[in-house]
Scaffold this motif. Structure first.
Motif, PDB file in Angstrom:
ATOM      1  N   SER A  41       0.839  -1.211   0.000  1.00 12.31           N
ATOM      2  CA  SER A  41       0.000   0.000   0.000  1.00 12.31           C
ATOM      3  C   SER A  41       0.866   1.251   0.000  1.00 12.31           C
ATOM      4  O   SER A  41       0.536   2.237  -0.669  1.00 12.31           O
ATOM      5  CB  SER A  41      -0.910   0.027   1.236  1.00 12.31           C
ATOM      6  OG  SER A  41      -1.847  -1.003   1.165  1.00 12.31           O
ATOM      7  N   ASP A 160      -6.015  -0.481  -4.526  1.00 12.10           N
ATOM      8  CA  ASP A 160      -5.428  -1.121  -3.345  1.00 12.10           C
ATOM      9  C   ASP A 160      -6.391  -2.163  -2.775  1.00 12.10           C
ATOM     10  O   ASP A 160      -7.339  -1.824  -2.081  1.00 12.10           O
ATOM     11  CB  ASP A 160      -5.092  -0.073  -2.272  1.00 12.10           C
ATOM     12  CG  ASP A 160      -4.160  -0.646  -1.214  1.00 12.10           C
ATOM     13  OD1 ASP A 160      -3.869  -1.858  -1.260  1.00 12.10           O
ATOM     14  OD2 ASP A 160      -3.725   0.123  -0.334  1.00 12.10           O
ATOM     15  N   GLU A 161      -6.141  -3.406  -3.112  1.00 13.90           N
ATOM     16  CA  GLU A 161      -6.987  -4.530  -2.689  1.00 13.90           C
ATOM     17  C   GLU A 161      -8.478  -4.240  -2.894  1.00 13.90           C
ATOM     18  O   GLU A 161      -9.273  -4.303  -1.950  1.00 13.90           O
ATOM     19  CB  GLU A 161      -6.692  -4.881  -1.222  1.00 13.90           C
ATOM     20  CG  GLU A 161      -5.245  -5.299  -1.025  1.00 13.90           C
ATOM     21  CD  GLU A 161      -5.023  -6.078   0.265  1.00 13.90           C
ATOM     22  OE1 GLU A 161      -5.966  -6.759   0.715  1.00 13.90           O
ATOM     23  OE2 GLU A 161      -3.913  -6.012   0.795  1.00 13.90           O
TER      24      GLU A 161
END
Ligand code: ADP
Ligand code: MG
Length: 239
Positions: A41, A160-161
């Motif tokens: 991240s 991000d995910e």
């Protein structure tokens, strides 16, 4: 499109990025994998200066992000989608999609609405324009978040995910939207644990561990012939 040159980032005494070098071409789709806490991240967040590196250089579309005069311009060019959607709960879906267009891009309201409605159609949510995010499923919220980012006409999309907070049956609908973006040539950097998606869509896969890129290659190179023992260990746990 994106250049990271010896990017380091410390939080206090904790150095979480230890010299990241990365070049991403226009139109490339890059997937970042790696263990929890490895810095995935943080790497992504340096690409729009949500995290300012402690040292090193981040260049996006030819602009050095340390240049405070350029930062706002770069940020409008870099869309970001988060695990937890980050929609504005007190605004309708349509308002979520028009807010930054009107306030940042200075698009007039009618044009902003038109752009928003086209994007909602594209992500299959035309009928949800006037509802509040609360009434949507996770998969729908994430598709709205993607549409909201696209409304700014970004040159790069960071994810991000994006599917980690979703119930399994909603993962596909979000990945399908992302795949269609990739097919259209969008430059994308995606942190994900969806290895099937990575194999299907990524031009390159990076394995990050301990704040360093340990692997950088095509999906088949990284998944089928990883070079580092740490990559092998990680893959043996998740594949
Ligand atoms: P990943 O996304 O791979 O799980 P992160 O980039 O979120 O990893 O975090 C890497 C490391 O940096 C972790 O040890 C995390 O605790 C730390 N970290 C991340 N953001 C912050 C912050 N804002 N303040 C302090 N430590 C942070
Ligand atoms: Mg993370």
């Amino acid at each position: 499109m994106i250049d990271l040159k010896d990017v380091r980032k410390s939080f206090g005494k904790n150095e979480v990025l230890k010299g990241i070098n990365l070049h991403i071409d226009k139109g490339e789709v890059v997937v970042i994998i790696g263990p929890s806490g490895s810095g995935k991240s943080t790497v992504l967040r340096t690409m729009n200066y949500l995290e300012e590196p402690t040292s090193g250089q981040v260049i996006v579309d030819g602009m050095d992000l340390s240049d405070k005069n350029k930062l706002n311009e770069v940020r409008t060019e870099v869309g970001m989608v988060f695990q937890n959607f980050n929609l504005f709960p007190h605004m309708t879906v349509l308002e979520n999609l028009t807010l930054a267009q009107i306030n940042v891009r200075k698009t007039d309201k009618k044009a902003a609405n038109d752009i928003a409605m086209k994007l909602l159609e594209r992500v299959g949510l035309s009928d949800k324009a006037n509802v509040y995010p609360d009434s949507l499923s996770g998969g729908q919220k994430q598709r709205v978040a993607i549409a909201r980012a696209l409304a700014m006409k970004p040159k790069v999309m960071l994810f991000d995910e994006p599917t980690s907070a979703l119930d399994p049956e909603m993962v596909r609908e979000v990945l399908d939207v992302m795949k269609s973006l990739a097919d259209e040539g969008m430059t994308m950097v995606i942190v994900t644990h969806e290895m099937g998606f990575a194999k299907e869509v990524a031009d390159r896969v990076l394995f990050v561990d301990g704040g360093l890129i340990l692997e950088d290659g095509s999906p088949s190179q990284v998944f089928d012939a990883p070079t580092s023992d740490r990559t092998k260990l990680f893959l043996s746990k998740i594949l």
